[in-house]
Design a protein around this motif. Structure first.
Motif, PDB file in Angstrom:
ATOM      1  N   LEU A   1      42.795   1.671  19.499  1.00 38.31           N
ATOM      2  CA  LEU A   1      42.175   1.850  20.763  1.00 38.31           C
ATOM      3  C   LEU A   1      42.268   0.593  21.758  1.00 38.31           C
ATOM      4  O   LEU A   1      41.263  -0.180  21.833  1.00 38.31           O
ATOM      5  CB  LEU A   1      40.738   2.227  20.528  1.00 38.31           C
ATOM      6  CG  LEU A   1      40.758   3.663  19.650  1.00 38.31           C
ATOM      7  CD1 LEU A   1      38.845   3.736  19.377  1.00 38.31           C
ATOM      8  CD2 LEU A   1      41.059   4.726  20.696  1.00 38.31           C
TER       9      LEU A   1
ATOM     10  N   ARG B   1      33.699   6.898  27.139  1.00 38.11           N
ATOM     11  CA  ARG B   1      34.649   5.950  27.725  1.00 38.11           C
ATOM     12  C   ARG B   1      33.803   4.868  28.409  1.00 38.11           C
ATOM     13  O   ARG B   1      34.519   4.229  29.344  1.00 38.11           O
ATOM     14  CB  ARG B   1      35.542   6.550  28.703  1.00 38.11           C
ATOM     15  CG  ARG B   1      36.434   7.585  28.056  1.00 38.11           C
ATOM     16  CD  ARG B   1      37.490   8.048  29.112  1.00 38.11           C
ATOM     17  NE  ARG B   1      38.241   9.098  28.639  1.00 38.11           N
ATOM     18  CZ  ARG B   1      39.434   9.617  29.195  1.00 38.11           C
ATOM     19  NH1 ARG B   1      39.562   9.291  30.383  1.00 38.11           N
ATOM     20  NH2 ARG B   1      40.138  10.672  28.774  1.00 38.11           N
TER      21      ARG B   1
ATOM     22  N   LEU C   1      34.427   6.670  22.543  1.00 41.98           N
ATOM     23  CA  LEU C   1      35.397   8.008  22.838  1.00 41.98           C
ATOM     24  C   LEU C   1      34.360   9.295  23.653  1.00 41.98           C
ATOM     25  O   LEU C   1      35.119   9.689  24.307  1.00 41.98           O
ATOM     26  CB  LEU C   1      35.810   8.598  21.413  1.00 41.98           C
ATOM     27  CG  LEU C   1      36.716   7.549  20.580  1.00 41.98           C
ATOM     28  CD1 LEU C   1      36.948   8.216  19.112  1.00 41.98           C
ATOM     29  CD2 LEU C   1      37.885   7.303  21.267  1.00 41.98           C
ATOM     30  N   ARG C   2      33.312   9.320  23.073  1.00 40.78           N
ATOM     31  CA  ARG C   2      32.437  10.242  23.899  1.00 40.78           C
ATOM     32  C   ARG C   2      32.382  10.298  25.496  1.00 40.78           C
ATOM     33  O   ARG C   2      32.212  10.740  26.072  1.00 40.78           O
ATOM     34  CB  ARG C   2      31.193  10.375  23.118  1.00 40.78           C
ATOM     35  CG  ARG C   2      31.270  11.080  21.945  1.00 40.78           C
ATOM     36  CD  ARG C   2      30.083  11.373  21.051  1.00 40.78           C
ATOM     37  NE  ARG C   2      30.195  11.838  19.736  1.00 40.78           N
ATOM     38  CZ  ARG C   2      29.213  11.751  18.800  1.00 40.78           C
ATOM     39  NH1 ARG C   2      28.149  10.735  18.801  1.00 40.78           N
ATOM     40  NH2 ARG C   2      29.455  12.311  17.723  1.00 40.78           N
TER      41      ARG C   2
ATOM     42  N   SER D   1      46.416   6.626  19.725  1.00 36.07           N
ATOM     43  CA  SER D   1      45.310   5.989  18.741  1.00 36.07           C
ATOM     44  C   SER D   1      45.703   6.547  17.490  1.00 36.07           C
ATOM     45  O   SER D   1      46.223   7.648  17.018  1.00 36.07           O
ATOM     46  CB  SER D   1      44.098   6.083  19.206  1.00 36.07           C
ATOM     47  OG  SER D   1      43.387   7.545  18.818  1.00 36.07           O
TER      48      SER D   1
ATOM     49  N   GLN E   1      40.807  11.773  22.552  1.00 37.39           N
ATOM     50  CA  GLN E   1      40.644  10.947  23.856  1.00 37.39           C
ATOM     51  C   GLN E   1      41.883  10.184  24.273  1.00 37.39           C
ATOM     52  O   GLN E   1      42.321  10.046  25.356  1.00 37.39           O
ATOM     53  CB  GLN E   1      39.187  10.337  23.936  1.00 37.39           C
ATOM     54  CG  GLN E   1      38.249  11.482  24.020  1.00 37.39           C
ATOM     55  CD  GLN E   1      38.168  11.891  25.592  1.00 37.39           C
ATOM     56  OE1 GLN E   1      38.268  11.615  26.503  1.00 37.39           O
ATOM     57  NE2 GLN E   1      37.997  13.266  25.117  1.00 37.39           N
ATOM     58  N   PHE E   2      42.235   9.346  23.219  1.00 40.93           N
ATOM     59  CA  PHE E   2      43.391   8.693  23.411  1.00 40.93           C
ATOM     60  C   PHE E   2      44.431   8.932  22.368  1.00 40.93           C
ATOM     61  O   PHE E   2      44.702   8.697  21.329  1.00 40.93           O
ATOM     62  CB  PHE E   2      43.265   7.059  23.151  1.00 40.93           C
ATOM     63  CG  PHE E   2      41.949   6.492  23.976  1.00 40.93           C
ATOM     64  CD1 PHE E   2      42.266   5.928  25.496  1.00 40.93           C
ATOM     65  CD2 PHE E   2      40.598   6.965  23.739  1.00 40.93           C
ATOM     66  CE1 PHE E   2      41.240   5.388  25.904  1.00 40.93           C
ATOM     67  CE2 PHE E   2      39.644   6.589  24.718  1.00 40.93           C
ATOM     68  CZ  PHE E   2      40.115   5.695  25.830  1.00 40.93           C
TER      69      PHE E   2
ATOM     70  N   THR F   1      36.975  15.008  20.847  1.00 47.83           N
ATOM     71  CA  THR F   1      36.685  13.473  20.858  1.00 47.83           C
ATOM     72  C   THR F   1      37.596  12.342  20.452  1.00 47.83           C
ATOM     73  O   THR F   1      37.905  11.346  20.962  1.00 47.83           O
ATOM     74  CB  THR F   1      35.348  13.257  20.366  1.00 47.83           C
ATOM     75  OG1 THR F   1      34.275  14.255  20.775  1.00 47.83           O
ATOM     76  CG2 THR F   1      34.545  12.023  20.149  1.00 47.83           C
ATOM     77  N   LEU F   2      37.889  12.869  19.214  1.00 49.05           N
ATOM     78  CA  LEU F   2      39.308  11.793  18.627  1.00 49.05           C
ATOM     79  C   LEU F   2      40.538  11.746  19.212  1.00 49.05           C
ATOM     80  O   LEU F   2      41.137  11.062  18.927  1.00 49.05           O
ATOM     81  CB  LEU F   2      38.921  12.116  16.946  1.00 49.05           C
ATOM     82  CG  LEU F   2      37.759  12.418  16.093  1.00 49.05           C
ATOM     83  CD1 LEU F   2      38.062  12.734  14.684  1.00 49.05           C
ATOM     84  CD2 LEU F   2      37.001  11.049  16.209  1.00 49.05           C
TER      85      LEU F   2
END
Length: 276
Positions: A91, A68, A65-66, A29, A25-26, A22-23
């Protein structure tokens, strides 16, 4: 740290538990860099990452994050603070969506019902500021027609013969028109038009009854009556105005999953309306 591992964070004293994926995702970031240990802002204390930021707002960060998707409650007002938090974690896609504050706030919706009586017929025209609400309401309203001989006509209720559904008139995406009642057609036969409004299963022929059911339906959908007025006394046209607060939009970001791609550059926004 593998993407499947569970990560615990203490943000401003509020504890969060989520997956590393989850963390991540980007990848660009600060939260992704936190997991790699390359950002000294985040300290690992007793197996938890400590972050000296707003814990309440971080809940919205994790939700984004979960999913979008930015989904904020109707009474939310801390847009600038949440955007600063998104910028702190770098983000950029989230910060960009939060910049569209006008889409994320609830908005006022107006619905107008015009009702007129002419002899044995009632005419309705409904205009709404939100076309999706008018579309939804049109799906719940059915007009059915049937014919009966003029002789012996005494009951306003449907006979055993099947009734034929009639399409609603749609002058535009924002309004619709229909009628009910009885009318004498060629050949000394009566044409009867009935109206059914879901979830009610009745077929009503009396215009006053249809108006009452329509009003009750709108009130149950969250509208409130704000005014009533006579548009034309000669033609007996009455206008009923309703309003309600529309739920805020949900904004979604789609990001190119290719490594090294910029979240900001690849962000695409779509607006999806919640509720009616």
């Amino acid at each position: 740290m593998s993407s499947g591992e569970v990560v615990a964070l203490s943000v401003g004293g509020v504890r969060f538990v989520t997956r590393a994926s989850t963390l991540l995702q980007f990848p660009e970031s600060r939260l992704a860099r936190m997991l790699s240990g390359s950002d000294q802002e985040f300290k690992l204390v007793n197996g938890e990452f400590f972050v000296d930021r707003d814990g309440a707002l971080f809940g919205y960060i994790v939700d984004f994050l979960r999913t979008r998707r930015v989904s904020l409650p109707a009474g939310f007002s801390d847009f600038q603070r949440l955007r600063r938090e998104a910028e702190f974690y770098e983000l950029h896609a989230l910060a960009d969506l939060l910049g569209q504050e006008h889409l994320l706030k609830p908005s006022l919706e107006i619905l107008e019902v015009r009702f007129s009586l002419r002899e044995m017929q009632a005419f309705f025209r409904i205009f709404g500021s939100c076309s999706s609400t008018v579309e939804s309401l049109a799906e719940r309203i059915t007009v059915l027609a049937g014919q009966q001989p003029g002789q012996g006509w005494s009951s306003p209720f449907p006979s055993q013969k099947p009734l034929v559904p009639l399409p609603l008139e749609r002058p535009s995406h924002h309004d619709m028109a229909f009628q009910c009642g009885t009318d004498c057609s060629a050949g000394d036969r009566f044409v009867a038009r009935y109206v059914s409004i879901k979830p009610d299963s009745r077929k009503l022929i009396n215009g006053t009854n249809v108006l009452g059911l329509l009003t009750d339906t709108l009130l149950k959908d969250g509208f409130r009556v704000i005014s009533t007025r006579t548009v034309s006394s000669d033609e007996k046209v009455e206008c009923f105005s309703f309003e309600r607060m529309r739920s805020p939009a949900s904004l979604t970001v789609m990001v190119n999953p290719n490594p090294g791609s910029s979240g900001m550059a690849q962000a695409r926004r779509s607006q999806m309306q919640k509720g009616k």
